[in-house]
Motif scaffolding. Structure first.
Motif, PDB file in Angstrom:
ATOM      1  N   ILE A   1      33.820  20.469  84.140  1.00  0.00           N
ATOM      2  CA  ILE A   1      34.446  20.302  85.457  1.00  0.00           C
ATOM      3  C   ILE A   1      34.100  18.983  86.148  1.00  0.00           C
ATOM      4  CG2 ILE A   1      34.556  22.797  85.788  1.00  0.00           C
ATOM      5  CD1 ILE A   1      32.228  22.705  87.616  1.00  0.00           C
TER       6      ILE A   1
ATOM      7  N   ALA B   1      34.353  25.433  93.419  1.00  0.00           N
ATOM      8  CA  ALA B   1      35.530  25.498  92.550  1.00  0.00           C
ATOM      9  C   ALA B   1      36.445  26.634  92.958  1.00  0.00           C
ATOM     10  CB  ALA B   1      35.083  25.677  91.096  1.00  0.00           C
TER      11      ALA B   1
ATOM     12  N   ASN C   1      40.623  28.768  89.020  1.00  0.00           N
ATOM     13  CA  ASN C   1      41.074  28.090  87.800  1.00  0.00           C
ATOM     14  C   ASN C   1      40.022  27.145  87.231  1.00  0.00           C
ATOM     15  OD1 ASN C   1      43.693  29.287  87.919  1.00  0.00           O
ATOM     16  ND2 ASN C   1      44.249  27.804  89.511  1.00  0.00           N
TER      17      ASN C   1
ATOM     18  N   GLN D   1      38.883  24.509  88.771  1.00  0.00           N
ATOM     19  CA  GLN D   1      39.019  23.160  89.325  1.00  0.00           C
ATOM     20  C   GLN D   1      37.962  22.985  90.418  1.00  0.00           C
ATOM     21  OE1 GLN D   1      43.120  23.845  90.435  1.00  0.00           O
ATOM     22  NE2 GLN D   1      43.836  22.356  88.908  1.00  0.00           N
TER      23      GLN D   1
ATOM     24  N   TYR E   1      38.984  27.951  97.133  1.00  0.00           N
ATOM     25  CA  TYR E   1      37.748  27.302  96.669  1.00  0.00           C
ATOM     26  C   TYR E   1      36.539  28.019  97.264  1.00  0.00           C
ATOM     27  CZ  TYR E   1      40.086  23.307  94.517  1.00  0.00           C
ATOM     28  OH  TYR E   1      40.837  22.512  93.698  1.00  0.00           O
TER      29      TYR E   1
ATOM     30  N   LYS F   1      36.254  27.472  78.279  1.00  0.00           N
ATOM     31  CA  LYS F   1      36.917  27.607  79.581  1.00  0.00           C
ATOM     32  C   LYS F   1      36.918  29.061  80.050  1.00  0.00           C
ATOM     33  CE  LYS F   1      41.178  26.488  82.070  1.00  0.00           C
ATOM     34  NZ  LYS F   1      40.458  25.915  83.211  1.00  0.00           N
TER      35      LYS F   1
END
Length: 230
Positions: free
Chosen positions: A90, A114, A117, A119, A156, A212
């Motif tokens: 990441i 994060a 997903n 991100q 997030y 992942k």
């Protein structure tokens, strides 16, 4: 006779030196223990109005602690492995590895922000520096005040990963003792706490990398708050 007398003087000097060193170490330990009591008062009893330490003095005194080496040494190898794997996936500037509060300076955690997903957002430099300094409690920054300003940050979350050893949890995954205490403090400060069980870390280290799906599992499926609130 002269030899015995010289030996006796030498032995006494060594003894006195060691005694002073031991006394100094005891004094430092006592001072650090007092700072920890004050930290716990601050977080657990905010309404307390009795005698407290001056915060600037407390920050100086707590730094008398022994510096902890946060690398891939034997004590932190598994923690460092997970940190490096997360950073590779990441982004290096998006994962923090180190102390999250003064009370647990020698027990580093992993922090990142994060969405579901995987991100992640860049960590503010000031936030990282304050965490690393470990002289105060550091709540995660307000998402709306973070870069990039035009990004929709809905979904997030601030995650704090605690890696536990086998003796910190039972077969049901319930943690206890110092780990539960630490986790509840982090939750109170605003982090989404994730307890990384030894069996999971063992599997990841054996496979040699993080996938992942593993990161998704950490952020989405590993909600263990129910084990921490008792």
């Amino acid at each position: 006779w002269h030899f015995l007398k010289s030996y006796d003087i030498y032995f006494n000097l060594i003894f006195q030196t060691e005694e002073k060193k031991y006394a100094a170490e005891l004094n430092i330990s006592a001072v650090i223990a007092l700072t920890h009591i004050d930290y716990m008062l601050e977080l657990n009893y905010p309404e307390y109005t009795g005698v407290r330490m001056n915060k600037k003095i407390r920050a100086k005194l707590v730094k008398l602690r022994e510096k902890s080496e946060l690398d891939d040494s034997s004590n932190n190898r598994s923690r460092f492995f997970l940190y490096k794997e997360l950073a590779d996936h990441i982004g290096d500037g998006k994962v923090y590895f180190g102390p999250t509060m003064p009370l647990f300076y020698s027990m580093p955690d992993i922090v990142f922000c994060a969405n579901e997903n995987g991100q992640a957002l860049d960590l503010p430099e000031k936030f990282v520096k304050t965490l690393d300094d470990a002289t105060d409690f550091v709540s995660p920054p307000n998402l709306n005040e973070m870069d990039p300003p035009n990004l929709n940050k809905m979904g997030y979350k601030w995650f704090a990963l605690i890696l536990v050893q086998w003796h910190h949890s039972n077969q049901a995954g319930e943690v206890f003792g110092i780990v539960r205490f630490k986790a509840n403090l982090l939750i109170k400060m605003g982090y989404e706490v994730r307890i990384i069980q030894p069996k999971n870390l063992q599997r990841w280290t054996q496979q040699g990398h993080l996938m992942k799906s593993d990161i998704t599992y950490i952020t989405n499926a590993m909600n263990q708050d129910k084990y921490l609130q008792k």
